[in-house]
Design a protein around this motif. Structure first.
Motif, PDB file in Angstrom:
ATOM      1  N   HIS A  95       4.741   0.475   7.197  1.00  0.00           N
ATOM      2  CA  HIS A  95       4.187   0.193   5.719  1.00  0.00           C
ATOM      3  C   HIS A  95       3.067  -0.918   6.045  1.00  0.00           C
ATOM      4  CE1 HIS A  95       5.771  -4.090   5.880  1.00  0.00           C
ATOM      5  NE2 HIS A  95       6.790  -3.530   6.325  1.00  0.00           N
ATOM      6  N   GLY A  96       2.189  -0.992   5.092  1.00  0.00           N
ATOM      7  CA  GLY A  96       0.967  -1.892   4.988  1.00  0.00           C
ATOM      8  C   GLY A  96       1.439  -3.361   4.903  1.00  0.00           C
ATOM      9  N   THR A  97       0.783  -4.333   5.395  1.00  0.00           N
ATOM     10  CA  THR A  97       1.083  -5.659   5.297  1.00  0.00           C
ATOM     11  C   THR A  97       0.210  -6.613   4.666  1.00  0.00           C
ATOM     12  OG1 THR A  97       2.151  -7.584   6.843  1.00  0.00           O
ATOM     13  CG2 THR A  97       0.581  -6.128   7.721  1.00  0.00           C
ATOM     14  N   ALA A 113      -5.498  -0.406   4.864  1.00  0.00           N
ATOM     15  CA  ALA A 113      -6.274   0.592   4.895  1.00  0.00           C
ATOM     16  C   ALA A 113      -5.817   1.831   5.868  1.00  0.00           C
ATOM     17  CB  ALA A 113      -7.848  -0.054   5.340  1.00  0.00           C
ATOM     18  N   ASP A 114      -5.490   1.222   7.097  1.00  0.00           N
ATOM     19  CA  ASP A 114      -4.826   2.191   8.211  1.00  0.00           C
ATOM     20  C   ASP A 114      -3.635   2.966   7.585  1.00  0.00           C
ATOM     21  OD1 ASP A 114      -6.676   1.373  10.161  1.00  0.00           O
ATOM     22  OD2 ASP A 114      -5.491  -0.037  10.926  1.00  0.00           O
ATOM     23  N   MET A 115      -2.823   2.124   6.734  1.00  0.00           N
ATOM     24  CA  MET A 115      -1.487   2.511   6.252  1.00  0.00           C
ATOM     25  C   MET A 115      -1.934   3.936   5.266  1.00  0.00           C
ATOM     26  SD  MET A 115       1.804   2.516   6.347  1.00  0.00           S
ATOM     27  CE  MET A 115       2.321   4.155   5.892  1.00  0.00           C
ATOM     28  N   VAL A 116      -2.776   3.545   4.408  1.00  0.00           N
ATOM     29  CA  VAL A 116      -3.441   4.540   3.501  1.00  0.00           C
ATOM     30  C   VAL A 116      -3.674   5.984   4.091  1.00  0.00           C
ATOM     31  CG1 VAL A 116      -5.111   5.309   1.673  1.00  0.00           C
ATOM     32  CG2 VAL A 116      -3.839   2.993   1.710  1.00  0.00           C
ATOM     33  N   ARG A 117      -4.666   5.776   5.194  1.00  0.00           N
ATOM     34  CA  ARG A 117      -5.190   6.766   6.198  1.00  0.00           C
ATOM     35  C   ARG A 117      -3.887   7.373   6.455  1.00  0.00           C
ATOM     36  NH1 ARG A 117      -8.643   4.632  10.350  1.00  0.00           N
ATOM     37  NH2 ARG A 117      -9.084   6.990  10.936  1.00  0.00           N
ATOM     38  N   LEU A 118      -2.959   6.772   7.323  1.00  0.00           N
ATOM     39  CA  LEU A 118      -1.782   7.508   7.917  1.00  0.00           C
ATOM     40  C   LEU A 118      -1.128   8.086   6.948  1.00  0.00           C
ATOM     41  CD1 LEU A 118       0.007   7.784  10.327  1.00  0.00           C
ATOM     42  CD2 LEU A 118       1.224   5.771   9.869  1.00  0.00           C
ATOM     43  N   PHE A 119      -0.679   7.728   5.568  1.00  0.00           N
ATOM     44  CA  PHE A 119      -0.079   8.260   4.737  1.00  0.00           C
ATOM     45  C   PHE A 119      -0.552   9.522   4.376  1.00  0.00           C
ATOM     46  CE2 PHE A 119       1.649   8.939   0.238  1.00  0.00           C
ATOM     47  CZ  PHE A 119       2.792   8.397   0.134  1.00  0.00           C
ATOM     48  N   ASP A 120      -1.856   9.471   4.267  1.00  0.00           N
ATOM     49  CA  ASP A 120      -2.502  10.906   3.722  1.00  0.00           C
ATOM     50  C   ASP A 120      -2.429  11.938   4.739  1.00  0.00           C
ATOM     51  OD1 ASP A 120      -2.994   9.524   1.231  1.00  0.00           O
ATOM     52  OD2 ASP A 120      -5.155   9.099   2.087  1.00  0.00           O
ATOM     53  N   LEU A 121      -2.271  11.418   6.023  1.00  0.00           N
ATOM     54  CA  LEU A 121      -2.416  12.733   6.993  1.00  0.00           C
ATOM     55  C   LEU A 121      -0.543  12.876   7.472  1.00  0.00           C
ATOM     56  CD1 LEU A 121      -5.052  11.116   9.427  1.00  0.00           C
ATOM     57  CD2 LEU A 121      -5.051  13.236   7.794  1.00  0.00           C
ATOM     58  N   ALA A 122       0.147  12.377   6.848  1.00  0.00           N
ATOM     59  CA  ALA A 122       1.500  12.301   7.442  1.00  0.00           C
ATOM     60  C   ALA A 122       2.447  13.308   6.287  1.00  0.00           C
ATOM     61  CB  ALA A 122       2.457  10.905   7.302  1.00  0.00           C
ATOM     62  N   SER A 150       1.022  -1.153   0.009  1.00  0.00           N
ATOM     63  CA  SER A 150       0.054  -0.077   0.026  1.00  0.00           C
ATOM     64  C   SER A 150       0.899   1.257   0.195  1.00  0.00           C
ATOM     65  CB  SER A 150      -1.036  -0.046   1.106  1.00  0.00           C
ATOM     66  OG  SER A 150      -0.502   0.002   2.500  1.00  0.00           O
ATOM     67  N   ARG A 151       1.600   1.587   1.064  1.00  0.00           N
ATOM     68  CA  ARG A 151       2.312   2.628   1.089  1.00  0.00           C
ATOM     69  C   ARG A 151       3.522   2.474   2.033  1.00  0.00           C
ATOM     70  NH1 ARG A 151      -1.426   3.373  -1.651  1.00  0.00           N
ATOM     71  NH2 ARG A 151      -2.817   5.437  -1.636  1.00  0.00           N
ATOM     72  N   ILE A 152       4.543   3.175   1.950  1.00  0.00           N
ATOM     73  CA  ILE A 152       5.856   3.347   2.732  1.00  0.00           C
ATOM     74  C   ILE A 152       5.928   4.764   3.410  1.00  0.00           C
ATOM     75  CG2 ILE A 152       8.321   2.794   2.892  1.00  0.00           C
ATOM     76  CD1 ILE A 152       7.813   1.103   0.281  1.00  0.00           C
TER      77      ILE A 152
END
Length: 155
Positions: free
Chosen positions: A114-116, A136-145, A91-93
């Motif tokens: 990262h997502g797993t 899904a949590d990783m995408v949310r975190l990435f968008d806010l970070a 998903s994201r890093i």
């Protein structure tokens, strides 16, 4: 500035706003071998970090990354040489940069948030040193970070 706090003991990540209020809370999976900063140890480093690089913006949440490049999608387009049992980076890093003397090698160790694909073990230490989240949590975190955001990894 908002910050990320990761508790090894609770196996939990919290994204905090400027006032310390929780914007996002999610279970994580940290190093199966515990904590530490030794190269090749499979341990999660403790201390102060920042986000040195954001990777994967706009990619599909099931994107698989190898060497920080998109190479397929979980579970239907797994690259040759990988199996469904592999520990995928999805998903994201968020690539971490160590700010303390003890964890200064974090960047060269490629320690990420990262997502797993191993979502059934979130809340338990299972990673090779990275901090793993549900995609899904990783995408949310990435968008806010943002790059430069402080990250604190606590025992």
């Amino acid at each position: 500035m908002p910050s990320i706090e990761i508790s090894i003991g609770k196996q939990e990540l919290r994204l905090l706003d400027d006032h310390g209020d929780t914007l996002l809370q999610a279970p994580v999976s940290t190093g199966l071998n515990g904590t530490g900063c030794e190269e090749g140890s499979g341990r999660t480093p403790l201390g102060n970090f920042d986000i040195g690089e954001k990777i994967g913006d706009g990619e599909h949440p099931s994107t698989i990354f190898q060497a920080r490049k998109p190479v397929g999608r979980w579970p239907h387009d797994v690259p040759l040489g990988m199996t469904e049992q592999d520990d995928c980076i999805l998903s994201r890093i968020l690539r971490l940069r160590g700010l303390d003397t003890d964890n200064a090698n974090t960047w060269s160790r490629y320690i990420y948030i990262h997502g797993t694909n191993d979502t059934q073990h979130l809340g338990q230490p299972r990673s090779h040193g990275c901090i793993r989240l549900h995609p899904a949590d990783m995408v949310r975190l990435f968008d806010l970070a943002c790059e430069g955001m402080p990250v604190h990894i606590l025992p």
